[in-house]
Design a protein around this motif. Structure first.
Motif, PDB file in Angstrom:
ATOM      1  N   GLN A   1       5.781   4.735   2.013  1.00 13.21           N
ATOM      2  CA  GLN A   1       5.501   6.161   2.052  1.00 13.21           C
ATOM      3  C   GLN A   1       6.207   6.867   0.894  1.00 13.21           C
ATOM      4  O   GLN A   1       7.410   6.699   0.708  1.00 13.21           O
TER       5      GLN A   1
ATOM      6  N   ILE B   1      -5.226  -2.482   6.015  1.00  7.09           N
ATOM      7  CA  ILE B   1      -4.563  -3.589   6.701  1.00  7.09           C
ATOM      8  C   ILE B   1      -5.611  -4.565   7.237  1.00  7.09           C
ATOM      9  O   ILE B   1      -5.479  -5.784   7.102  1.00  7.09           O
TER      10      ILE B   1
ATOM     11  N   LEU C   1       2.117   8.475   6.544  1.00  7.60           N
ATOM     12  CA  LEU C   1       1.250   7.977   7.616  1.00  7.60           C
ATOM     13  C   LEU C   1       0.934   9.076   8.618  1.00  7.60           C
ATOM     14  O   LEU C   1      -0.033   8.974   9.371  1.00  7.60           O
TER      15      LEU C   1
ATOM     16  N   SER D   1      -4.902   3.453   5.935  1.00  8.47           N
ATOM     17  CA  SER D   1      -4.014   2.300   6.064  1.00  8.47           C
ATOM     18  C   SER D   1      -4.562   1.315   7.086  1.00  8.47           C
ATOM     19  O   SER D   1      -4.532   0.100   6.874  1.00  8.47           O
TER      20      SER D   1
ATOM     21  N   VAL E   1       1.215   5.149   0.147  1.00 10.08           N
ATOM     22  CA  VAL E   1       0.515   6.396   0.494  1.00 10.08           C
ATOM     23  C   VAL E   1       1.537   7.509   0.691  1.00 10.08           C
ATOM     24  O   VAL E   1       2.726   7.236   0.857  1.00 10.08           O
TER      25      VAL E   1
ATOM     26  N   VAL F   1       3.352  -1.241   3.988  1.00  7.64           N
ATOM     27  CA  VAL F   1       3.067   0.169   3.727  1.00  7.64           C
ATOM     28  C   VAL F   1       4.298   0.904   3.222  1.00  7.64           C
ATOM     29  O   VAL F   1       5.359   0.828   3.832  1.00  7.64           O
TER      30      VAL F   1
ATOM     31  N   LEU G   1       0.874  -1.171   0.000  1.00  5.81           N
ATOM     32  CA  LEU G   1       0.000   0.000   0.000  1.00  5.81           C
ATOM     33  C   LEU G   1       0.907   1.216   0.000  1.00  5.81           C
ATOM     34  O   LEU G   1       1.691   1.403   0.930  1.00  5.81           O
TER      35      LEU G   1
END
Lengths: 347, 347
Positions: B107, B93, B80, B89, B77, B105, B75
């Motif tokens: 970033q 998840i 966070l 997220s 993004v 995750v 994922l």
DNA sequence: TTGTAAGCGTTATCAA
DNA sequence: TTGATAACGCTTACAA
């Protein structure tokens, strides 16, 4: 060019393909890819050219199987929706990336059962180590923390004396808050957010630091000024604040055991027509971003989040690299430096 | 019992060990572990007993290598630390866990270069698919999204017509905000948070929806009432609000292109002695938790975050399971339902 | 400096 | 219903 088509139509070259194209052995390709020292630069160039031409990318499953490691570490936190843990995860992911590790975030909900599960889960075989921030565990669970893989805990010594951990200055930070409120002339301070008495949780430590400071100042804390909130969120903070207000005990300050609790409480004070900080001073703990922009901005303790994240990753990676036995005789403890941030909410 | 000690002192049994102890073949153990149908229950029991006795746990690297998949999805993004993405997220998840997938995750910082990097990174070989929320990409980058692995985008159609994506009702949501403010009698509405004009970003879509509604109501938008904020955070929202205030144009409402921008703006209004909502009504977009507890609580658009997370995981997992080709002829589009949440900040 | 070959622990094929 | 056995793609002694 013996490429392979996986079930999703993905085409990928292997080291064999690269080796063949470059006219070398697989071992040599491996050497190049892993930056091993003794490779003639002409050979290296040929290999790199072949890699580029084929668009070769490492198959990590194969590497991991062969090496017996995964290059991933797990980070277990209560919830990403809680700003403190979101900001912490951000920092951990960044620190791990710098050292070549990938982070796998697990959410425990802060529930003891799920925290215990995380420790023993089959998922642990997917990661080389674990950075764990438990909040539901109790002293009786300490033995469960003696796992056979590298682990670093975020939290207090009492829970796990033989495991490396990175602590924040919960007691001292809370003490600083108390002293600040006392210095501002506040004597009737409510505390929002209780804790499971059975553990040396952040909640109990912060409460203790807070109460100690009051004691030393000769100020008595009326238990009726304590608002219950087992889970720490804005919602529960608001509820706890209402609870205290409805008891009718007077107070001139509120200490939220963390920022979201304090923000929830502040919201309720506003609804009830109390002015912050004139009627009631409010302070929190954690220094989440919302607090800086709240109205009024929130006095709080900056617990050294970035330092905690960095240190935890460092400790873990050291052990991963060092091949040190998992549960050493004495766990190292690092305490991050905190800072009291005085803002509008306490005048 | 041919156990093996890895470099960190970890002891682990293999399928071979289990097979030997249970007196069966490795294949049979594998069958049991994978719940294959045709296993005599007596055999199964013996295998399970052996598994329990040895504390056997699957070696995922081996399974992954053999199967050619990893059981993980990525994922990507921006950050966070931004509450919207933290909450997203969390939801992704959870949704992935329900379907047996682990989430990794990444970033990107919302930076175009790092977003492009995520698409091509070697890390993609560690995951079976990607859920990607780009904000820095431009229409010119659309081709880069045609990757050879399953991908689901969170965002707008315009950027990637041939790729599955889950969109939020950016334009319609913003239109609802505008109509609401107009209904409240506000005519001079400032907009906080601009966007890269080159893309169909959330920012441009929200702005467009907003302006359309104004147009239809015959209300003209003065560009001097637009505050620049490329990165969307409280800090930049505050700065943008100051910018507009310092221009001296009057306004009776503020639309923050998202909640953190609106909260930053609200903070500045307070500092400048403007009352919300009496002097200035404020609305945002995203429905992050802080908005509910802000003072005053923030009117906003709930974009269907949970639905977006669930749908994205569903779409991706379907493709992973279905063995469907990665870049199909037409990407499916799902638009989540939004809801306007009217709270105190708009009276 | 490079190559050969034996694992690493699963899954998958094909018989039995 | 179960068992041999060959992949899977990489690392790593050990040789050359």
């Amino acid at each position: 060019m013996d490429r392979r088509i996986t079930e999703v139509g993905r085409v990928s070259a292997t080291m064999r393909d690269v080796a063949r194209l470059a006219g070398v052995s697989v071992k040599t390709v491996s050497n190049v890819v892993n930056d091993f020292p003794h490779v003639k630069s002409a050979t290296r160039d040929r290999v790199l050219a072949a890699i580029a031409e084929l668009g070769y990318q490492m198959n990590f499953s194969a590497r991991n199987l062969s090496r017996g490691t995964t290059g991933m570490i797990a980070l277990a936190v209560p919830e990403l929706s809680l700003p403190y843990f979101a900001e912490l995860s951000d920092a951990v992911i960044a620190a791990a990336a710098e050292r070549g590790y990938t982070v796998l975030v697990e959410q425990t909900g802060g529930v003891r059962e799920r925290e215990l599960e995380v420790l023993a889960s089959e998922r642990r075989r997917m990661t080389d180590g674990l950075i764990f921030s438990p909040i539901g565990l109790r002293p009786a669970d300490a033995a469960r923390l003696e796992v056979d893989y590298p682990i670093v805990l975020l939290g207090e010594r009492a829970l796990h004396s033989s495991v490396h951990h990175v602590a924040m200055a919960n007691a001292d930070g809370a003490r600083a808050v108390a002293e600040h409120l006392l210095a501002r002339g506040r004597r009737r301070i409510a505390v929002i957010g209780s804790f499971d008495e059975r553990g040396p949780s952040a909640g109990s430590l912060r409460t203790r630091g807070f109460l100690d400071a009051l004691d030393e100042a000769g100020v008595r804390h009326d238990p009726a000024r304590t608002g219950e909130a087992l889970r720490w969120s804005r919602t529960t903070g608001a509820a706890a604040m209402r609870q205290v207000l409805d008891r009718g005990v007077g107070f001139d300050a509120v200490f939220g055991l963390n920022d979201v609790l304090a923000l929830g409480a502040m919201r309720v004070l506003h609804e009830r027509g109390l002015r912050v900080p004139e009627d009631v001073a409010v302070a929190g703990f954690d220094d989440i971003e919302d607090g800086r922009f709240a109205r009024p901005s929130l006095t709080t303790v900056q617990p050294g989040r970035a330092q905690i994240a960095r240190t935890a990753v460092e400790l873990l990676v050291e052990r991963l690299a060092g091949g040190e036995p998992a549960a050493g005789p004495g766990g190292e403890e690092r305490v991050a430096q905190f800072e009291l941030l005085v803002r509008e909410s306490t005048g």
